[in-house]
Design an enzyme around this catalytic site. Structure first.
Site, PDB file in Angstrom:
ATOM      1  N   ARG A  44       0.837  -1.193   0.000  1.00 37.00           N
ATOM      2  CA  ARG A  44       0.000   0.000   0.000  1.00 37.00           C
ATOM      3  C   ARG A  44       0.875   1.247   0.000  1.00 37.00           C
ATOM      4  O   ARG A  44       0.991   1.921  -0.992  1.00 37.00           O
ATOM      5  CB  ARG A  44      -0.938  -0.019   1.213  1.00 37.00           C
ATOM      6  CG  ARG A  44      -1.992   1.083   1.179  1.00 37.00           C
ATOM      7  CD  ARG A  44      -3.103   0.741   2.168  1.00 37.00           C
ATOM      8  NE  ARG A  44      -4.156   1.729   2.193  1.00 37.00           N
ATOM      9  CZ  ARG A  44      -4.221   2.741   3.056  1.00 37.00           C
ATOM     10  NH1 ARG A  44      -3.284   2.918   3.943  1.00 37.00           N
ATOM     11  NH2 ARG A  44      -5.242   3.591   3.013  1.00 37.00           N
ATOM     12  N   SER A  61     -12.620  -2.710  -1.356  1.00 37.69           N
ATOM     13  CA  SER A  61     -13.020  -2.189  -0.046  1.00 37.69           C
ATOM     14  C   SER A  61     -14.494  -1.829  -0.051  1.00 37.69           C
ATOM     15  O   SER A  61     -14.941  -1.083  -0.921  1.00 37.69           O
ATOM     16  CB  SER A  61     -12.233  -0.914   0.300  1.00 37.69           C
ATOM     17  OG  SER A  61     -10.869  -1.187   0.415  1.00 37.69           O
ATOM     18  N   LYS A 121      -5.733   4.434   8.555  1.00 37.71           N
ATOM     19  CA  LYS A 121      -6.281   4.390   7.203  1.00 37.71           C
ATOM     20  C   LYS A 121      -7.033   5.700   6.965  1.00 37.71           C
ATOM     21  O   LYS A 121      -8.181   5.861   7.367  1.00 37.71           O
ATOM     22  CB  LYS A 121      -7.212   3.176   7.080  1.00 37.71           C
ATOM     23  CG  LYS A 121      -7.318   2.674   5.664  1.00 37.71           C
ATOM     24  CD  LYS A 121      -7.902   1.272   5.578  1.00 37.71           C
ATOM     25  CE  LYS A 121      -8.143   0.865   4.136  1.00 37.71           C
ATOM     26  NZ  LYS A 121      -9.147   1.688   3.458  1.00 37.71           N
TER      27      LYS A 121
END
Lengths: 222, 222
Positions: free
Chosen positions: B40, B109, B138
């Site tokens: 990520r 997601s 996040k």
């Protein structure tokens, strides 16, 4: 259109478009004779850029204008763009070429002769050379003070692929960039913040043309 | 390994790794039995992620661990990852699937049943469901307070693809997520900030296992 025929190249940034949409700016730039459009739009999410890209693809395809995507090879493929433009901190030119195949246009940002030679060797079709005059709109500009038309001439001497000068370029200073050997010039704010983006595009193209043939056109600034 | 067999899933972020490199964290997570790793690394440039991805591909391939790339389909292809994970603001699932082909893993997601059903219909192989308990790591978490294991149960009821619960999950609260129907859990800081990332991974896996069979393992928190 081959990059060697690009005179004017618009890099999009809706946040620098004086409240207007990128679609509106591109439409006007097309009216003014823009040759290539790069979907850039720093600091926006991928979905937004993808959806904008689909719109720009429709507009540019209808006008015969090349559409290039900044950094994202996947977005370029997804919207059927003509190619991708990578910087020194993006995917390597050779990888972009592998992913896109031989027919796509791959461009690379370079500010030195060494970077330019490397990009050409790795398969780039054109170079974005700059920052020419320094700029505030390109956050990742390598040299704030600008490399000047002189660097364009040095790079043009070292490589055989076309050069687009970028960074701080306006209709008033584009002539010397073309005279130094650039095929064309790339701008953000010169078009995106113009009261009349169409006219700004046409003026820029005229400045490039006069730089290429200084004896037959308008006098340049140098 | 199929996503249905994932128990533990590490999302990398070197800036949240207590001064250690992502390579070091992944190496330790592999020692601890991690099942999947997602590259990520928000707010880093593409070149850096690409080069890190090549290293992670080597490590994970040698260990039989799945490697997924966040957002970037092009990077996933370039480093030969097993797949991509897209959020609601990234490329659409169907486009990612088109670009990667039928064999790649595509995750999405989701925080609602509607998003989950849409992702499944568009071809997702697994869902990242959250934010489960709320999280600070996040930035683009949809619901700061967390949707809880209850939402996992609702989504598990609505779709037939496996679910990975994400957001604020630790070894202490992972059990109820698995009990609610998640195949596994995804974490950043639970592993990246752990004094012993290997042990943290193993503890997380044990918590998931005990959540799946609460009668035969450790008691869960609920």
């Amino acid at each position: 259109m081959a990059p060697s025929n690009w005179r004017t190249y618009l890099v999009t940034q809706e946040s620098l478009s004086s409240g207007r949409s990128t679609v509106e700016i591109v439409r006007e730039a097309i009216d003014g004779g823009i040759d290539a459009v790069q979907l850039r739009e720093k600091d926006t999410d991928t979905r937004w850029r993808y959806e904008l890209g689909l719109e720009l693809r429709e507009l540019t395809a209808a006008a015969g204008v090349d559409l290039i995507v900044n950094d994202r090879v996947d977005v370029a493929t997804a919207i059927d763009a003509d190619g991708v433009h990578v910087g020194q901190s993006d995917l390597p030119v050779a990888i972009a070429r592998d992913l896109l195949g031989p027919d796509a246009i791959v461009g690379c940002s370079t500010s030195t002769v060494e970077q330019a030679e490397r990009a050409e060797a790795d398969g780039a079709d054109y170079l974005g050379v700059g920052t020419i005059y320094g700029t505030t709109s390109k956050d990742d500009a390598v040299e704030k003070d600008g490399v000047g038309p002189k660097r364009v001439a040095e790079i043009a001497d070292a490589v055989s692929i076309p050069i687009v000068g970028i960074g701080g370029v306006t209709a008033d200073n584009a002539g010397p960039v073309a005279e130094a050997g650039a095929a064309g010039v790339a701008v953000i704010s010169e078009i995106t913040t113009a009261t009349d983006p169409s006219r700004a595009t046409a003026r820029l193209a005229a400045a490039v043309e006069s730089g290429k043939s200084p004896e037959s056109g308008e006098p340049t600034n140098e």
